[in-house]
Design an enzyme around this catalytic site. Sequence first.
Site, PDB file in Angstrom:
ATOM      1  N   THR A  76      -8.419   8.003   7.939  1.00 31.74           N
ATOM      2  CA  THR A  76      -7.736   7.124   8.887  1.00 31.74           C
ATOM      3  C   THR A  76      -7.001   7.914   9.968  1.00 31.74           C
ATOM      4  O   THR A  76      -6.589   9.060   9.745  1.00 31.74           O
ATOM      5  CB  THR A  76      -6.725   6.252   8.106  1.00 31.74           C
ATOM      6  OG1 THR A  76      -5.893   5.565   9.026  1.00 31.74           O
ATOM      7  CG2 THR A  76      -5.828   7.086   7.200  1.00 31.74           C
ATOM      8  N   ASP A  77      -6.768   7.250  11.094  1.00 29.99           N
ATOM      9  CA  ASP A  77      -5.954   7.875  12.151  1.00 29.99           C
ATOM     10  C   ASP A  77      -4.468   7.940  11.769  1.00 29.99           C
ATOM     11  O   ASP A  77      -3.694   8.657  12.397  1.00 29.99           O
ATOM     12  CB  ASP A  77      -6.130   7.130  13.485  1.00 29.99           C
ATOM     13  CG  ASP A  77      -5.712   5.663  13.442  1.00 29.99           C
ATOM     14  OD1 ASP A  77      -5.343   5.157  12.357  1.00 29.99           O
ATOM     15  OD2 ASP A  77      -5.772   5.004  14.508  1.00 29.99           O
ATOM     16  N   LYS A 127      -3.495   9.458   1.999  1.00 21.11           N
ATOM     17  CA  LYS A 127      -4.771   9.739   2.663  1.00 21.11           C
ATOM     18  C   LYS A 127      -4.762  11.171   3.205  1.00 21.11           C
ATOM     19  O   LYS A 127      -5.775  11.878   3.153  1.00 21.11           O
ATOM     20  CB  LYS A 127      -5.027   8.746   3.804  1.00 21.11           C
ATOM     21  CG  LYS A 127      -5.363   7.335   3.359  1.00 21.11           C
ATOM     22  CD  LYS A 127      -6.661   7.209   2.580  1.00 21.11           C
ATOM     23  CE  LYS A 127      -7.896   7.400   3.434  1.00 21.11           C
ATOM     24  NZ  LYS A 127      -9.143   7.127   2.644  1.00 21.11           N
TER      25      LYS A 127
HETATM   26  P1  NAD Z   1     -10.374  -2.110   1.183  1.00 16.42           P
HETATM   27  O1  NAD Z   1      -9.011  -2.090   0.559  1.00 16.42           O
HETATM   28  O2  NAD Z   1     -10.893  -3.345   1.787  1.00 16.42           O
HETATM   29  O3  NAD Z   1     -11.455  -1.637   0.093  1.00 16.42           O
HETATM   30  C1  NAD Z   1     -11.241  -0.561  -0.780  1.00 16.42           C
HETATM   31  C2  NAD Z   1     -12.311  -0.632  -1.865  1.00 16.42           C
HETATM   32  O4  NAD Z   1     -12.123   0.494  -2.737  1.00 16.42           O
HETATM   33  C3  NAD Z   1     -12.231  -1.883  -2.739  1.00 16.42           C
HETATM   34  O5  NAD Z   1     -13.511  -2.419  -2.951  1.00 16.42           O
HETATM   35  C4  NAD Z   1     -11.624  -1.380  -4.036  1.00 16.42           C
HETATM   36  O6  NAD Z   1     -12.027  -2.134  -5.178  1.00 16.42           O
HETATM   37  C5  NAD Z   1     -12.172   0.048  -4.090  1.00 16.42           C
HETATM   38  N1  NAD Z   1     -11.334   0.941  -4.891  1.00 16.42           N
HETATM   39  C6  NAD Z   1      -9.993   1.079  -4.875  1.00 16.42           C
HETATM   40  N2  NAD Z   1      -9.603   2.006  -5.764  1.00 16.42           N
HETATM   41  C7  NAD Z   1     -10.726   2.491  -6.349  1.00 16.42           C
HETATM   42  C8  NAD Z   1     -10.985   3.483  -7.329  1.00 16.42           C
HETATM   43  N3  NAD Z   1      -9.984   4.160  -7.904  1.00 16.42           N
HETATM   44  N4  NAD Z   1     -12.258   3.731  -7.690  1.00 16.42           N
HETATM   45  C9  NAD Z   1     -13.281   3.034  -7.122  1.00 16.42           C
HETATM   46  N5  NAD Z   1     -13.107   2.083  -6.198  1.00 16.42           N
HETATM   47  C10 NAD Z   1     -11.837   1.805  -5.801  1.00 16.42           C
HETATM   48  O7  NAD Z   1     -10.361  -0.904   2.232  1.00 16.42           O
HETATM   49  P2  NAD Z   1     -11.138  -0.747   3.616  1.00 16.42           P
HETATM   50  O8  NAD Z   1     -10.309  -1.332   4.683  1.00 16.42           O
HETATM   51  O9  NAD Z   1     -12.521  -1.165   3.432  1.00 16.42           O
HETATM   52  O10 NAD Z   1     -11.060   0.842   3.783  1.00 16.42           O
HETATM   53  C11 NAD Z   1     -12.088   1.670   3.255  1.00 16.42           C
HETATM   54  C12 NAD Z   1     -11.736   3.120   3.569  1.00 16.42           C
HETATM   55  O11 NAD Z   1     -11.631   3.302   4.971  1.00 16.42           O
HETATM   56  C13 NAD Z   1     -10.394   3.567   2.979  1.00 16.42           C
HETATM   57  O12 NAD Z   1     -10.551   4.892   2.535  1.00 16.42           O
HETATM   58  C14 NAD Z   1      -9.439   3.509   4.162  1.00 16.42           C
HETATM   59  O13 NAD Z   1      -8.407   4.444   4.013  1.00 16.42           O
HETATM   60  C15 NAD Z   1     -10.364   3.861   5.304  1.00 16.42           C
HETATM   61  N6  NAD Z   1     -10.008   3.310   6.619  1.00 16.42           N
HETATM   62  C16 NAD Z   1      -9.739   1.972   6.768  1.00 16.42           C
HETATM   63  C17 NAD Z   1      -9.468   1.469   8.041  1.00 16.42           C
HETATM   64  C18 NAD Z   1      -9.183  -0.007   8.269  1.00 16.42           C
HETATM   65  O14 NAD Z   1      -8.815  -0.377   9.378  1.00 16.42           O
HETATM   66  N7  NAD Z   1      -9.363  -0.874   7.296  1.00 16.42           N
HETATM   67  C19 NAD Z   1      -9.454   2.328   9.149  1.00 16.42           C
HETATM   68  C20 NAD Z   1      -9.716   3.681   8.955  1.00 16.42           C
HETATM   69  C21 NAD Z   1     -10.004   4.164   7.684  1.00 16.42           C
HETATM   70  O1  DAU Z   2      -5.222   2.752  11.653  1.00 18.12           O
HETATM   71  C1  DAU Z   2      -6.097   2.616  10.577  1.00 18.12           C
HETATM   72  C2  DAU Z   2      -5.436   1.814   9.493  1.00 18.12           C
HETATM   73  O2  DAU Z   2      -5.389   0.468   9.943  1.00 18.12           O
HETATM   74  C3  DAU Z   2      -6.143   1.908   8.153  1.00 18.12           C
HETATM   75  O3  DAU Z   2      -6.090   3.238   7.694  1.00 18.12           O
HETATM   76  C4  DAU Z   2      -5.490   0.973   7.120  1.00 18.12           C
HETATM   77  O4  DAU Z   2      -6.230   1.000   5.916  1.00 18.12           O
HETATM   78  C5  DAU Z   2      -5.482  -0.423   7.691  1.00 18.12           C
HETATM   79  O5  DAU Z   2      -4.818  -1.284   6.797  1.00 18.12           O
HETATM   80  C6  DAU Z   2      -4.802  -0.457   9.062  1.00 18.12           C
HETATM   81  O6  DAU Z   2      -3.392  -0.207   8.931  1.00 18.12           O
HETATM   82  P1  DAU Z   2      -2.316  -1.038   9.784  1.00 18.12           P
HETATM   83  O7  DAU Z   2      -1.015  -0.979   9.082  1.00 18.12           O
HETATM   84  O8  DAU Z   2      -2.349  -0.668  11.212  1.00 18.12           O
HETATM   85  O9  DAU Z   2      -2.993  -2.519   9.646  1.00 18.12           O
HETATM   86  P2  DAU Z   2      -2.376  -3.967   9.395  1.00 18.12           P
HETATM   87  O10 DAU Z   2      -3.480  -4.937   9.599  1.00 18.12           O
HETATM   88  O11 DAU Z   2      -1.602  -4.033   8.125  1.00 18.12           O
HETATM   89  O12 DAU Z   2      -1.353  -4.115  10.592  1.00 18.12           O
HETATM   90  C7  DAU Z   2      -1.770  -3.987  11.938  1.00 18.12           C
HETATM   91  C8  DAU Z   2      -0.519  -4.106  12.804  1.00 18.12           C
HETATM   92  O13 DAU Z   2      -0.035  -5.449  12.727  1.00 18.12           O
HETATM   93  C9  DAU Z   2       0.616  -3.231  12.342  1.00 18.12           C
HETATM   94  O14 DAU Z   2       1.330  -2.759  13.483  1.00 18.12           O
HETATM   95  C10 DAU Z   2       1.500  -4.163  11.522  1.00 18.12           C
HETATM   96  C11 DAU Z   2       1.297  -5.511  12.215  1.00 18.12           C
HETATM   97  N1  DAU Z   2       1.363  -6.683  11.348  1.00 18.12           N
HETATM   98  C12 DAU Z   2       0.637  -6.710  10.205  1.00 18.12           C
HETATM   99  C13 DAU Z   2       0.667  -7.813   9.364  1.00 18.12           C
HETATM  100  C14 DAU Z   2      -0.133  -7.810   8.085  1.00 18.12           C
HETATM  101  C15 DAU Z   2       2.132  -7.786  11.724  1.00 18.12           C
HETATM  102  O15 DAU Z   2       2.784  -7.765  12.781  1.00 18.12           O
HETATM  103  N2  DAU Z   2       2.151  -8.870  10.904  1.00 18.12           N
HETATM  104  C16 DAU Z   2       1.461  -8.927   9.730  1.00 18.12           C
HETATM  105  O16 DAU Z   2       1.531  -9.946   9.007  1.00 18.12           O
END
Ligand code: NAD
Ligand code: DAU
Length: 360
Positions: free
Chosen positions: A132-133, A162
């Site tokens: 992640t960033d 992370k």
């Molecule tokens: P998510 O929470 O939706 O999914 C995570 C998945 O990992 C789930 O299916 C969960 O069951 C599985 N998991 C958790 N712990 C585990 C373990 N110990 N062993 C096996 N499986 C396990 O997350 P996501 O948003 O899909 O993110 C996926 C990856 O991308 C993460 O590594 C996250 O840090 C990274 N990432 C997410 C974002 C974002 O915006 N969502 C951005 C950049 C990077």
């Molecule tokens: O930047 C990458 C990351 O983006 C990933 O590594 C994480 O897994 C992913 O969850 C996400 O993190 P953020 O904290 O940025 O995402 P989130 O959707 O929780 O929140 C986005 C922005 O919105 C953040 O500034 C918090 C704000 N927010 C979030 C929620 C859930 C609100 O204002 N209200 C809310 O209810």
Amino acid sequence: MILVTGGAGFIGANFVLDWLGNAAEPVLNLDKLTYAGNPANLAALKGDARHTFVRGDIGDQALVERLLAEHRPRAVVNFAAESHVDRSIHGPGDFVQTNVLGTFRLLEAVRGYWQGLPEAERSAFRFLHVSTDEVYGSLGADDPAFSETTPYAPNSPYSASKAGSDHMVRAWHHTYGLPTLTTNCSNNYGPFQFPEKLIPLMVLNATQGKPLPVYGDGANVRDWLYVGDHCSAIREVLARGRVGEVYNVGGNAERKNIDVVRTMCAILDEAHPAGKPHDRLITYVKDRPGHDRRYAIDASKIERELGWRPSVRFEDGLARTVRWYLDHADWVQGILSGEYRKWIETNYGSRGSSPSTASL
Ligand code: NAD
Ligand code: DAU
């Protein structure tokens, strides 16, 4: 074949669907099925022999070793993680357990397997770590975007865990020669995202006439990327990325949270007129502790080296995403009613650690 971890979560499931839509190469999908892992995300693969699902933990080294020996993947793509910042604030333990210790166990299992491969397979093997960033910390309004050389400065338990995993991946390459690749991506949005994250939460609340909680002053900035573009970036890095390198992935779409929410309200006014005007539901709430102010990604390296750039314009992707949640009431209802947890209990039993294989 490739081993994907965390492939029942938001990005992992999109990646597996995308991968099998683009290539015939089979996928072994290892996922613990935490609250965030949802078998319904993979329903389209029911009966598809190219997809094998195993419920299990990346921290279960013996299980991973057995799977590697049995299936002999040519690559591992590691999505498995605890991913929600707010949850990490309330309970950091699971984040250390999976993101730090789990990644360590996974790396150790993969290292043993990789070291035993014949030379040609050893040099072709890849371990791609999805990160992640947020590991780079928070930017001021005029700071340049995060590049691959920006020093790490994680601010939440999530981003610290992370960062720990990223450092181990780096060290396993430098010390043992494991052919690793790391991607650091900005905020994703799109289908199958668990509705604890900003964009799906806002759709669900708005359609139910519930408040839309905006943290603090709503002026925090995120750089949004459509999940399909993240999947294509990972495919490119896996295929052609330079071993040991880090690639930043971003959407060139910096937006203030309040602007994202207002845009969504306007989309919903058209797509779901019953509740309009939806922006009357916007409610400013107490800020997230340690809330990072701004993220922005400089994705010039991946564009220069691999020719990748995002293809979906933010406002188009957002409209498409809102539409997806409106059109998939069953998926949403399954989560809201806890139906998918019941399915997991029925199919796998309640013990999270007991792995079993199933065709989803
Ligand atoms: P998510 O929470 O939706 O999914 C995570 C998945 O990992 C789930 O299916 C969960 O069951 C599985 N998991 C958790 N712990 C585990 C373990 N110990 N062993 C096996 N499986 C396990 O997350 P996501 O948003 O899909 O993110 C996926 C990856 O991308 C993460 O590594 C996250 O840090 C990274 N990432 C997410 C974002 C974002 O915006 N969502 C951005 C950049 C990077
Ligand atoms: O930047 C990458 C990351 O983006 C990933 O590594 C994480 O897994 C992913 O969850 C996400 O993190 P953020 O904290 O940025 O995402 P989130 O959707 O929780 O929140 C986005 C922005 O919105 C953040 O500034 C918090 C704000 N927010 C979030 C929620 C859930 C609100 O204002 N209200 C809310 O209810």
